[in-house]
Structure formats: structure tokens, C-alpha cells
Design a protein around this motif. Structure first.
Motif, PDB file in Angstrom:
ATOM      1  N   MET A   5      93.610  40.266  36.363  1.00 38.95           N
ATOM      2  CA  MET A   5      92.490  39.191  36.190  1.00 38.95           C
ATOM      3  C   MET A   5      91.200  39.512  36.544  1.00 38.95           C
ATOM      4  SD  MET A   5      94.622  36.611  35.029  1.00 38.95           S
ATOM      5  CE  MET A   5      93.944  35.091  35.370  1.00 38.95           C
ATOM      6  N   ALA A   6      90.364  39.143  36.080  1.00 32.62           N
ATOM      7  CA  ALA A   6      88.897  39.565  36.168  1.00 32.62           C
ATOM      8  C   ALA A   6      88.043  38.511  37.002  1.00 32.62           C
ATOM      9  CB  ALA A   6      88.127  39.979  34.867  1.00 32.62           C
ATOM     10  N   TRP A   7      87.407  38.745  37.889  1.00 28.39           N
ATOM     11  CA  TRP A   7      86.281  37.908  38.570  1.00 28.39           C
ATOM     12  C   TRP A   7      84.952  38.514  38.723  1.00 28.39           C
ATOM     13  CZ3 TRP A   7      88.481  33.218  41.013  1.00 28.39           C
ATOM     14  CH2 TRP A   7      89.669  33.329  41.104  1.00 28.39           C
ATOM     15  N   GLY A   8      83.992  37.694  38.041  1.00 30.36           N
ATOM     16  CA  GLY A   8      82.620  38.322  38.145  1.00 30.36           C
ATOM     17  C   GLY A   8      81.721  37.268  37.611  1.00 30.36           C
ATOM     18  N   PRO A   9      80.305  37.700  37.816  1.00 27.98           N
ATOM     19  CA  PRO A   9      79.781  38.547  38.768  1.00 27.98           C
ATOM     20  C   PRO A   9      80.107  38.117  40.232  1.00 27.98           C
ATOM     21  CG  PRO A   9      77.761  37.402  37.438  1.00 27.98           C
ATOM     22  CD  PRO A   9      79.457  36.990  36.979  1.00 27.98           C
ATOM     23  N   MET A  10      80.513  38.932  40.963  1.00 25.95           N
ATOM     24  CA  MET A  10      80.711  38.464  42.255  1.00 25.95           C
ATOM     25  C   MET A  10      79.853  38.735  43.493  1.00 25.95           C
ATOM     26  SD  MET A  10      84.041  37.095  42.785  1.00 25.95           S
ATOM     27  CE  MET A  10      84.981  37.802  44.134  1.00 25.95           C
ATOM     28  N   THR A  11      79.746  37.940  44.362  1.00 24.67           N
ATOM     29  CA  THR A  11      78.854  38.172  45.492  1.00 24.67           C
ATOM     30  C   THR A  11      79.868  37.937  46.688  1.00 24.67           C
ATOM     31  OG1 THR A  11      78.514  35.696  45.877  1.00 24.67           O
ATOM     32  CG2 THR A  11      77.032  36.798  44.458  1.00 24.67           C
ATOM     33  N   PRO A  12      79.206  38.775  47.990  1.00 19.81           N
ATOM     34  CA  PRO A  12      79.904  38.547  48.843  1.00 19.81           C
ATOM     35  C   PRO A  12      80.491  37.126  49.402  1.00 19.81           C
ATOM     36  CG  PRO A  12      78.285  40.068  49.450  1.00 19.81           C
ATOM     37  CD  PRO A  12      77.875  39.290  48.250  1.00 19.81           C
ATOM     38  N   ASP A  53      81.289  35.101  47.314  1.00 22.28           N
ATOM     39  CA  ASP A  53      82.510  34.607  46.380  1.00 22.28           C
ATOM     40  C   ASP A  53      83.777  34.998  47.062  1.00 22.28           C
ATOM     41  OD1 ASP A  53      80.925  33.341  44.718  1.00 22.28           O
ATOM     42  OD2 ASP A  53      80.147  35.229  43.666  1.00 22.28           O
ATOM     43  N   ALA A  54      84.140  35.955  47.857  1.00 25.47           N
ATOM     44  CA  ALA A  54      85.274  36.434  48.295  1.00 25.47           C
ATOM     45  C   ALA A  54      86.412  35.621  48.392  1.00 25.47           C
ATOM     46  CB  ALA A  54      84.974  37.615  49.667  1.00 25.47           C
ATOM     47  N   HIS A  55      86.310  34.409  48.933  1.00 24.71           N
ATOM     48  CA  HIS A  55      87.243  33.462  49.220  1.00 24.71           C
ATOM     49  C   HIS A  55      87.679  33.058  47.793  1.00 24.71           C
ATOM     50  CE1 HIS A  55      85.045  29.746  47.581  1.00 24.71           C
ATOM     51  NE2 HIS A  55      83.956  30.275  47.841  1.00 24.71           N
ATOM     52  N   ARG A  56      87.212  32.978  46.686  1.00 19.24           N
ATOM     53  CA  ARG A  56      87.645  32.459  45.577  1.00 19.24           C
ATOM     54  C   ARG A  56      88.960  33.278  44.935  1.00 19.24           C
ATOM     55  NH1 ARG A  56      83.519  29.807  42.510  1.00 19.24           N
ATOM     56  NH2 ARG A  56      81.168  29.901  43.679  1.00 19.24           N
ATOM     57  N   LEU A  57      88.958  34.662  45.348  1.00 22.47           N
ATOM     58  CA  LEU A  57      90.104  35.390  44.910  1.00 22.47           C
ATOM     59  C   LEU A  57      91.390  34.825  45.529  1.00 22.47           C
ATOM     60  CD1 LEU A  57      88.667  39.131  45.334  1.00 22.47           C
ATOM     61  CD2 LEU A  57      88.536  37.441  43.134  1.00 22.47           C
ATOM     62  N   PHE A  58      91.212  34.342  46.824  1.00 23.92           N
ATOM     63  CA  PHE A  58      92.288  33.900  47.441  1.00 23.92           C
ATOM     64  C   PHE A  58      92.488  32.360  47.162  1.00 23.92           C
ATOM     65  CE2 PHE A  58      90.271  37.338  49.540  1.00 23.92           C
ATOM     66  CZ  PHE A  58      91.311  38.295  49.583  1.00 23.92           C
ATOM     67  N   ASP A  59      91.579  31.610  47.098  1.00 24.15           N
ATOM     68  CA  ASP A  59      91.914  29.947  46.778  1.00 24.15           C
ATOM     69  C   ASP A  59      92.401  30.138  45.317  1.00 24.15           C
ATOM     70  OD1 ASP A  59      90.842  29.675  49.246  1.00 24.15           O
ATOM     71  OD2 ASP A  59      88.851  29.133  48.337  1.00 24.15           O
ATOM     72  N   ALA A  60      91.902  30.832  44.323  1.00 23.03           N
ATOM     73  CA  ALA A  60      92.245  30.856  42.985  1.00 23.03           C
ATOM     74  C   ALA A  60      92.487  29.537  42.505  1.00 23.03           C
ATOM     75  CB  ALA A  60      93.827  31.513  42.931  1.00 23.03           C
ATOM     76  N   ALA A  61      91.317  28.941  42.452  1.00 19.01           N
ATOM     77  CA  ALA A  61      91.298  27.608  42.095  1.00 19.01           C
ATOM     78  C   ALA A  61      91.300  27.516  40.565  1.00 19.01           C
ATOM     79  CB  ALA A  61      89.855  26.880  42.339  1.00 19.01           C
ATOM     80  N   GLU A  62      91.880  26.640  39.947  1.00 19.64           N
ATOM     81  CA  GLU A  62      92.416  26.714  38.596  1.00 19.64           C
ATOM     82  C   GLU A  62      90.899  26.755  37.659  1.00 19.64           C
ATOM     83  OE1 GLU A  62      95.081  24.226  36.348  1.00 19.64           O
ATOM     84  OE2 GLU A  62      96.475  25.095  37.716  1.00 19.64           O
ATOM     85  N   ASP A 111      87.862  27.657  38.621  1.00 19.70           N
ATOM     86  CA  ASP A 111      86.880  28.488  39.130  1.00 19.70           C
ATOM     87  C   ASP A 111      86.001  29.054  38.200  1.00 19.70           C
ATOM     88  OD1 ASP A 111      85.206  30.554  40.538  1.00 19.70           O
ATOM     89  OD2 ASP A 111      86.817  30.233  42.315  1.00 19.70           O
ATOM     90  N   PRO A 112      84.625  28.878  38.019  1.00 26.60           N
ATOM     91  CA  PRO A 112      83.807  29.491  37.179  1.00 26.60           C
ATOM     92  C   PRO A 112      83.842  30.842  37.084  1.00 26.60           C
ATOM     93  CG  PRO A 112      82.326  28.367  38.954  1.00 26.60           C
ATOM     94  CD  PRO A 112      83.816  28.078  38.986  1.00 26.60           C
TER      95      PRO A 112
END
Lengths: 158, 508
Positions: free
Chosen positions: B60-67, B69-78, B80-81
């Protein structure tokens, strides 16, 4: 002139030369090794390199002066290279460079009075899809705007 | 939890290192064991740093990421933009034909194990069972042409070296990728270095060369580090050395660093530089294939040409040749750069029209203004106006339109671009970077800058003089630097006459 780098001795220079002599075509690797150690290629190195490779001093000088990378005098403590190539120009690199130089009161290749920063042009860092680009010492920076450049310059202590 | 954060320079330039650190901290704070792999880039630079998380469904791709944004990977809200979905399902990925770049961004670049698990070394093993002539024939049948820009058939070059008699022969990889708008060489060296090593080893087997050099520009410190590490790993694993994969055949290689001279991307100048001389162009003949590095028969190939060779041997020449258009066979990694909404590397079969790449794939300009011009093929490539956007991407097709594909970099400009300024820059660049050997380039470029300045001041006669000068440079220069600088200059003058006329009127 920088004094925080080791002052080259004949033995130090010769050791760096000897370390590359096993290579085929060792001149560029030798010049790189000397510059990496001392931040420039000191004049004292030229006759030693010439002697080791059975070249004339003029030949060694000719090679050294052909390439943009090799310095006869050390740069500032930090080198900021701003890309001037077309892709970066399409994203405003010219204005960025002009403003940066004006702010520091420098020309290209110039070093700030406190010896902190040298500004160099570079033609392409391969960061053309995140232009404009710059390189601070060995670290790459993409999408550099005025604010980011201010940060870079401040961090470098200019 | 397995997380991929690219270590490609473009990703790093956009903050990938800080993102990787933030993800590590976040995982630690949550008590989660996270394995962070630093991979190459998938080529979607506008989404970098693009982080991927391995899931049972795929990455699964996430981006563009900033420091932050790290929590997003673990919260994995449905909703998430920054969650982009499966990487392989992204439109940019689905529309490509990734052959040369198949592994780039997928594997850990310095894991030989993963390289092999993804088809690596299959080509070399196959080549080891073939005679030199058979290897060369396979390359000829594939239709592979030099990806550095000249488009010369790779197999024919190899055959010349194979048939030459000498006590030593060399494989030289031209990794002096100095053209603005191009970064494919850098990307593959940082993201899949073993493909280049494997390609060079196959070239060695084909021609009887036992030593290789990669001449890598000093502006690419990250690529230099990765390539040096990869060569050492390959040597330790017996892929390189006196006994390649236990075959009894020898091939070894080393990385050489350039010193900031653009002209060293020209093959004869590169060879002089490699030998420790000034990077001055040599007259041809003799061809480098007969008298190249240290006077010995030498294959000089671009990074992408060599890194594509393993694909041809893994899947067969016919498989590769079935892609493409006319005499442009296979795929080309198009590098989309400059003022674009979506920049990056897009590998596709030859034949896609320029306009589709610029308007559709790249999504137009980053500034949102209309596209004015696209420079194709680096600082020596022509500026194409919109009226040429139906030109299909191919060697002959671009040649027919007064341009060249070069190393396949596209630099897009919006309507604020000053084409007289760009033409002047082309001449100025040639003047700075000229090796000085031939007069049309050394003197012509300086006179070119002066003549364009005359046009800018409103001198009506100067345009004819510029045209004349360009013809002299084109016909009289020893190499492509002086010979091709007229492409950007004349295309700017021909296709954007208003930019030259406006300055005239302004002066009057």
C-alpha cells in the motif's frame, strides 16, 4: 584560507598518491583522494603527482584545471551548489540563485567573509522532477524555494 | 510490519531520511516491530517520499509523506488523504511497461538475494551457456539501440569489439548523465545496481572483455556509494571476479568518479578522462570499439543500454523486440521533469505521442499555466512547441521533426519561459563546457552568445548570422556538444519567433 583542515605534508600527499597507483589511469583517483583529504589540491602536490606518474607538472596542472571539481584553494566550511540547468530554470532556479547570491553579496564560486559558505553553480543533480535543486555538501535538497534556501544558509552559518 | 522508504536521491531530497526516522520512532512508541527497508524509487517523484506498507493484499502506497505523517501508517484511517491504495494499481504504474525498471523501487537495492528472487542473474546464467557470437546475435535480434542518445545498435558495437584482436578489452559504462531532465541512470544505479553489473558481465562474455569501468559523475554521491557497495557484494558472492558464477570465466569491474566536466559524457572524452587525461574529445576513427580505453578495443555503452541487457537474456530477444515502434524496439524510460504537475520516470514502449506524455501522464505544468515548450533530450535537444505534440516517441520520428530523443528526458516549460533566454543559455553552456579541441564549438559558442545578445538588442541582421553560425557548428564540430547545441538554439528561433521579435521591438 581555512585552518581547520589538516595541513598537508609531503609524506601525507605521497601516501595518498601511492594508495591509487595500482589503478589503471590513476590520475583522477589521485586528485580526488587528495582533494577529499585536504579540501583542495595543494600546489605542493603537483610535483609529487607528476613525479609518481612520470608526467610533467604542466600535464598534471592541465588535467587539474580542465575539471570543474578540483580546487587550488579550499572552499568555505560548507559548499552550497545550486543547479542552473534547464529543468531547474523552468521552476525558477535563476531567480533563486540571483537572490541567494545578492543576499550573501557573492558572485558564483564566492565564499562568505566568515568562511562559512561557498556558493557554486552545478549543471544538473539528476533531481529534475523535483526542481529547483541544490546540494549542501553531499546532501541533496529538492523543491528549494526562498524560505528553504534561507534555512540552508542559516544552518551553514553564513 | 514491513515498511519501504526510498533511499533514492530524489526521495532524500524531499525528506525521505527524516520520514524513515519518524516512522521508526512512531513504531517504537507504539511497541510495534517495524522492519524499514530502504528501497529505490518507483519513479513517482511528485509523490515522494512515497512510503509503502506491506499488506496481505500487496504493498500500500502513502505519500507524499512528511515526518508528521508517520502516525498515519499505524492509524490507517479509511479516509486518510495520504493513503493512495495499492502501489501497483496506481494509474502511473498500470500504464507503464516496466522491463528495465521492473525491480526498481520493489527490492532492497543491495540485496542480491532479492535481486535473484525477482529474476536477476537468470540472463547472466543463460549467457554463460552461450558462445560470444550467440550472445551478440541475441542483442542484435532484440533491436536494442544505445540509450545514451545516439541510438546506435548495441549488438553491432559489441560485434566489432568481439571480432577485434587484442590482449585486453574493456567494457566501459557511461554513467556521466549530465543532461538536464534526465535521471534514469541515477535511478537505476541507486535502485537496482545489480542489473547494471549483470549487463556489463554479459557484455564482457560476449566480447571477451574481462574488465569493466563505470564512469560515474561526481554530482551523484548517492549513486557512487550504492554502486561501490553493489560491486563489492557481487564480487564477494562470485558474480564478479575470476570465476563468474563458477563458470571459469573472468569479469570484474570498478567504479570511477568523474570531476564535473559535462563533455566527459561524450564517449571519447570520457575515455581520455578515464585514462587520467584532460577530457578532450578524440577524432574518430579510430572507433573506441577498436581503440578505446588505454588503446584497447572497448565497448562504451550507456547505463540504461547495459541495464536492459539482462531483461533481453531473461525473456529472450523476441520478447523485447515485440515492444516498440518501427526501428525503435523495446521500451524507453521517459523522464518527465521541469515544470510538471507529475514528474518522474515513466517506462513505456516506444511510440507514445509526446503530447500524451506531457498533458496526460505529466498532467501539464506544476504552475497550472499553459505548456509553452518541451525540451527533449537534454541541453543539446530541441525545444518542441505544442504543434509538434503528436510526434510519437521514437528515434526516427523525432529526427524527422528536427529533434532528437537523446536520453529521453523531457523538460517542460510554461508560458512564462523566455525562449531567447533559453537559446542564449544553450550557447553559454556550450561555451563553458566546450573541451576546446575544435574551433566551431570553442569559438562558435562564444560568438553565439554575442549574436543572441545582438538579437536581444534589436539588431535585425543578427538572426541570419546566428543561423549561419549554427550551420557551421552543426557540420564542423567534432562531437555532439558543438554539433547539437544548434538544436535548442535553432528550434527556439524557429518555433518561438515572437520571443526574438518582442525583444527587438522593446529595444526599438
Amino acid at each position: 584560507m581555512r585552518h581547520d583542515l589538516p595541513q598537508p605534508s609531503v609524506d601525507d600527499i605521497q601516501a595518498l598518491i601511492d594508495g591509487q597507483l595500482h589503478l589503471e589511469g590513476p590520475l583522477l583517483p589521485i586528485l580526488h583522494a587528495i582533494q577529499e583529504e585536504f579540501g583542495h589540491v595543494p600546489e605542493a602536490a603537483i610535483p609529487l603527482v607528476a613525479e609518481s606518474l612520470n608526467l610533467t607538472r604542466a600535464e598534471v596542472h592541465g588535467v587539474m584545471s580542465f575539471y570543474h571539481d578540483f580546487r587550488e584553494v579550499p572552499a568555505g566550511r560548507h559548499v552550497v551548489r545550486i543547479c542552473r540547468a534547464e529543468a531547474c530554470q523552468s521552476m525558477g532556479a535563476n531567480v533563486l540563485a540571483e537572490e541567494t547570491l545578492a543576499k550573501l553579496g557573492l558572485e558564483w564560486h564566492g565564499t562568505t567573509a566568515n568562511g562559512a559558505v561557498t556558493i557554486e553553480p552545478v549543471y544538473c543533480l539528476g533531481l529534475c522532477a523535483c526542481a529547483p535543486a541544490a546540494m549542501v555538501d553531499g546532501r541533496v535538497v529538492g523543491r528549494v524555494d526562498a524560505a528553504k534556501m534561507d534555512e540552508i544558509i542559516a544552518e551553514a552559518g553564513a | 510490519m514491513k515498511i519501504y522508504v526510498p533511499m533514492d536521491s530524489a526521495a532524500k531530497a524531499l525528506g525521505a531520511d527524516a520520514v524513515a526516522e519518524a516512522i521508526r520512532d512512531e513504531a517504537e512508541a507504539r511497541g510495534i516491530t517495524a522492519q524499514i527497508v530502504r528501497n529505490g524509487t518507483r519513479g513517482m517523484v511528485w509523490l515522494e517520499p512515497l512510503v509503502e506498507v506491506e499488506t496481505p493484499e500487496g504493498r500500500m502506497a502513502w505519500g507524499p509523506m512528511t515526518p508528521a505523517d508517520a502516525h498515519r501508517l499505524f492509524d490507517a484511517a479509511e479516509d486518510d488523504p495520504k493513503a493512495l491504495g495499492l502501489t501497483e494499481e496506481l494509474e502511473w504504474m498500470r500504464r507503464q511497461t516496466r522491463l528495465t525498471f521492473a525491480r526498481c523501487g520493489v527490492i532492497d537495492p543491495l540485496s542480491l538475494e532479492e535481486y535473484e528472487a525477482h529474476g536477476g542473474l537468470k540472463g547472466l546464467r543463460r549467457a554463460l551457456a552461450m558462445k560470444g557470437e550467440e550472445i551478440v546475435d541475441e542483442v542484435k535480434y532484440s533491436g536494442l539501440r544505445g540509450r545514451g542518445g545516439a541510438g546506435f545498435p548495441t549488438g553491432i558495437k559489441w560485434d566489432t569489439v568481439r571480432l577485434a584482436h587484442a590482449d585486453r578489452k574493456y567494457i566501459v559504462c557511461n554513467a556521466d548523465e549530465g543532461d538536464s531532465g534526465t535521471f534514469a541512470d541515477r535511478m537505476i544505479m541507486e535502485g537496482d545496481p545489480f542489473s547494471l553489473i549483470e549487463g556489463m558481465a554479459i557484455a564482457g562474455l560476449a566480447t571477451g572483455a574481462t574488465h569493466g569501468f563505470v564512469y560515474l559523475r561526481s554530482e551523484y554521491p548517492d549513486a557512487i556509494a550504492v554502486m561501490n557497495a553493489a560491486v563489492k557484494i557481487a564480487r564477494d558472492a562470485g558474480v564478479l571476479g575470476g570465476d563468474v558464477l563458477g563458470s571459469g570465466r573472468a569479469f570484474d569491474m570498478e567504479i570511477r568518479v568523474g570531476a564535473g566536466a559535462y563533455v566527459c559524457g561524450e564517449e571519447t572524452s570520457l575515455l581520455n578522462s578515464l585514462e587520467g587525461k584532460r577530457g578532450v574529445v578524440r577524432a574518430k576513427p579510430p572507433l573506441p570499439a577498436l581503440e578505446g580505453a588505454f588503446g584497447k578495443p572497448t565497448v562504451v555503452n550507456n547505463v540504461i543500454s547495459l541495464a536492459t541487457v539482462p531483461v533481453i537474456f531473461e525473456h529472450g530477444a523476441q520478447y523485447y523486440a515485440d515492444f516498440g515502434l518501427g526501428r525503435s524496439k523495446g521500451t524507453i524510460p521517459v523522464q518527465i521533469a521541469g515544470n510538471v504537475a507529475r514528474g518522474g520516470l515513466f517506462e513505456t514502449a516506444f511510440g507514445m505521442p509526446l503530447g500524451e506524455l506531457v498533458d496526460d501522464i505529466a498532467g501539464g505544468t506544476a504552475t497550472g499555466r499553459p505548456v509553452k515548450a518541451v525540451q527533449i533530450g537534454g541541453p543539446l535537444g530541441a525545444y518542441f512547441p505544442r504543434s509538434k505534440f503528436d510526434t510519437p516517441f521514437g528515434y526516427e520520428e523525432f529526427d524527422g521533426q528536427g529533434g532528437l530523443i537523446g536520453h529521453a528526458g523531457l523538460v517542460v516549460f510554461d508560458d512564462s519561459a523566455d525562449m531567447l533566454g533559453m537559446a542564449r543559455f544553450a550557447m553559454e553552456f556550450c561555451a563553458v563546457e566546450s573541451c576546446g579541441k575544435c574551433t566551431p564549438c570553442r569559438i562558435g559558442a562564444v560568438r553565439g552568445v554575442e549574436t543572441i545578445d545582438r538579437i536581444a538588442r534589436g539588431d535585425a541582421d543578427a538572426a541570419g548570422l546566428l543561423t549561419d553560425l549554427c550551420e557551421t557548428m552543426k557540420d564542423g564540430s567534432l562531437c555532439a556538444l558543438g554539433g547539437f547545441t544548434p538544436y535548442p538554439v535553432m528550434s527556439a528561433l524557429t518555433h518561438f519567433p515572437d520571443d526574438f521579435a518582442t525583444s527587438k521591438e522593446a529595444a526599438e
